[in-house]
Design an enzyme around this catalytic site. Structure first.
Site, PDB file in Angstrom:
ATOM      1  CD  GLU A  31      -2.407   8.362  -8.500  1.00 23.09           C
ATOM      2  OE1 GLU A  31      -2.524   9.382  -7.618  1.00 23.09           O
ATOM      3  OE2 GLU A  31      -1.383   8.122  -9.021  1.00 23.09           O
ATOM      4  CB  ALA A  75     -15.899   7.619  -7.365  1.00 26.80           C
ATOM      5  CD  GLU A  76     -17.346   8.814  -3.207  1.00 23.37           C
ATOM      6  OE1 GLU A  76     -18.062   7.714  -3.219  1.00 23.37           O
ATOM      7  OE2 GLU A  76     -15.881   8.572  -3.184  1.00 23.37           O
ATOM      8  CG  HIS A 130     -15.017 -16.849 -14.982  1.00 26.14           C
ATOM      9  ND1 HIS A 130     -14.852 -15.811 -15.847  1.00 26.14           N
ATOM     10  CD2 HIS A 130     -13.671 -17.617 -15.330  1.00 26.14           C
ATOM     11  CE1 HIS A 130     -13.946 -15.779 -16.447  1.00 26.14           C
ATOM     12  NE2 HIS A 130     -13.232 -16.973 -16.305  1.00 26.14           N
ATOM     13  N   GLY A 131     -19.308 -17.998 -13.138  1.00 28.53           N
ATOM     14  CA  GLY A 131     -19.946 -18.790 -11.958  1.00 28.53           C
ATOM     15  C   GLY A 131     -19.171 -19.125 -10.626  1.00 28.53           C
ATOM     16  CD  GLU A 190      -4.399  18.599 -14.266  1.00 28.44           C
ATOM     17  OE1 GLU A 190      -3.687  18.694 -15.303  1.00 28.44           O
ATOM     18  OE2 GLU A 190      -4.837  19.581 -13.773  1.00 28.44           O
ATOM     19  NE  ARG A 216     -20.117 -24.199 -16.556  1.00 25.88           N
ATOM     20  CZ  ARG A 216     -20.080 -25.253 -15.767  1.00 25.88           C
ATOM     21  NH1 ARG A 216     -19.118 -26.325 -16.152  1.00 25.88           N
ATOM     22  NH2 ARG A 216     -20.739 -25.206 -14.658  1.00 25.88           N
ATOM     23  CD1 TRP A 236      -2.787   5.634   2.180  1.00 28.89           C
ATOM     24  CD2 TRP A 236      -2.561   3.463   1.952  1.00 28.89           C
ATOM     25  NE1 TRP A 236      -3.818   5.025   3.294  1.00 28.89           N
ATOM     26  CE2 TRP A 236      -3.361   3.525   2.794  1.00 28.89           C
ATOM     27  CE3 TRP A 236      -2.262   2.325   1.507  1.00 28.89           C
ATOM     28  CZ2 TRP A 236      -4.326   2.550   3.568  1.00 28.89           C
ATOM     29  CZ3 TRP A 236      -2.845   1.261   2.277  1.00 28.89           C
ATOM     30  CH2 TRP A 236      -3.712   1.318   3.370  1.00 28.89           C
TER      31      TRP A 236
END
Length: 401
Positions: A379, A382-383, A354-355, A256, A284, A160
């Site tokens: 980076e 979330a965990e 936008h459907g 950071e 729309r 990565w």
């Protein structure tokens, strides 16, 4: 369209820089981003334009040919660039993490040699921590450096690597047991090496191979690669800071900055998604009126705008905290976590507005829908952010019983 995500207290210079970048984004990035993204084409013309604007030297001190600007200025520029195309902001981010690490931790010789070239955009930076088998567990790094005279021999596989092909300087984190006896904590036996290479794919210097681009769902255009070291010889003067065993701390300091950057990217993508959603809602028509006049759509727009504002405020706070010289891992973690989650939600709401057309590649929101998930991972997931936030909160609010 400029009502949301305003930043108070900026200097005239900061406002001028942001205005210049915003104009560049509107004229040079947004009109071509979707086409280039669909072709997975590196945005060379855009990168050359940013180089001319001096963006690659934005945070590099003036004594090395840069603009000497703050992290806040940089983050706000990244927000604008990500609003145009998130992949371009990724090209800038990895470059600046390496430049920041050099500025903060490099020897004087390393600063004198690399920073002027980086400020001019002649040397492009990338950094590498992850490996195929470790995910978020940096302590599990297996790539290794062994001392051999005045050189180190590096072996291992990294994963990565953003800008892996186009970069010419890679900051690589590996294990180095030299001077660190068996049983030393993993984070105290890691070293960052400054690896120079040729751009491109294949063997880019003896012992170093960049196999090719990793095919991705989104975040296209920018090259994401592996990096394979097989007997790669690096002189001792390319150990960042000149001393082994400090690599983990150097990388975390850089990350950071990277987390503020990812928060800024989330803010930029969310802002663009809101712009697309609010425009489409007024164009729309259903049941005899613009869908923006339906209360359900107004509720969505209200929630989206509030999330854009909240994420921006947290990102600015994290950047200003770092600029003040204070520890900002708590603020950066919160900003990265909130901005990436809100970005995903704002993009999805714009997609829903936008459907069926949101599913069409003719509409820009389709690209944003594929790009937003990367921010949930980049980076630190979330965990990981919640672990950092939780630990820091317990430090700050330690119960005295």
């Amino acid at each position: 369209m400029a009502r949301l995500a305003q930043t108070h207290g900026l200097t005239d210079v900061q406002q001028e820089i942001l205005s210049t970048v915003r104009d560049f984004v509107d004229k040079e990035i947004i009109p071509v981003a979707t086409e280039l993204e669909h072709r997975d084409e590196y945005p060379q013309q855009i990168v050359d334009g940013l180089k001319e604007l001096g963006v690659f030297g934005l945070m590099i001190p003036e004594e090395y040919g840069g603009l000497g600007e703050s992290l806040l200025t940089y983050a706000l520029c990244v927000e604008e660039i990500a609003r145009g195309w998130m992949s371009v902001s990724g090209i800038i981010n990895t470059h600046f993490i390496v430049a920041y690490m050099l500025k903060q931790h490099g020897t004087q010789e390393q600063k004198d040699y690399f920073l002027p070239r980086m400020a001019a955009g002649e040397t492009r930076g990338a950094f590498s921590m992850s490996e195929p088998g470790l995910g978020s567990d940096v302590s599990a790094i297996t790539s290794k450096a062994v001392k051999d005279g005045d050189e180190y021999v590096l072996n291992g596989q990294k994963m990565w690597l953003t800008n892996g092909g186009t970069s010419t300087l890679v900051a690589v984190l590996v294990r180095s047991d030299e001077g660190h006896p068996e049983g030393t904590a993993p984070h105290k036996s890691m070293t960052t090496f400054l690896v120079e290479k040729e751009p491109g794919f294949g063997e880019v210097r003896p012992g170093l191979t960049i196999p090719g681009k990793i095919e991705k769902m989104g975040y296209k255009g920018v090259d994401t690669t592996e990096l394979i070291m097989d007997g790669l010889r690096i002189p001792a003067n390319r150990v960042l800071g000149g001393v082994t065993g400090r690599g983990f701390y150097q990388m975390m300091d850089g990350v950071e900055v990277g987390r503020v950057n990812v928060a800024a990217r989330g803010c930029g993508v969310a802002q663009r998604a809101f712009e697309l959603g609010v425009q489409y809602a007024q164009q729309r028509h259903t049941f005899g009126k613009a869908i923006a006049q339906h209360q359900a759509i107004q509720f969505k727009l209200a929630e989206m705008a509030t999330k854009v504002e909240a994420a921006h405020a947290m990102m600015v706070n994290a950047a200003r905290k770092k600029d003040s010289g204070e520890r900002n891992d708590l603020e950066a973690g919160m900003a990265k976590y909130l901005a990436s989650e809100y970005c995903k939600e704002v993009v999805e709401d714009a997609f829903r507005i936008h459907g069926g057309y949101g599913f069409s590649k003719e509409y820009e929101i389709e690209r944003l829908y594929r790009e937003a998930p990367m921010l949930l991972i980049g980076e630190g997931t979330a965990e990981i952010q919640k672990m950092i936030i939780g630990r820091r909160l317990l430090e700050e609010y330690r119960f005295q019983g």
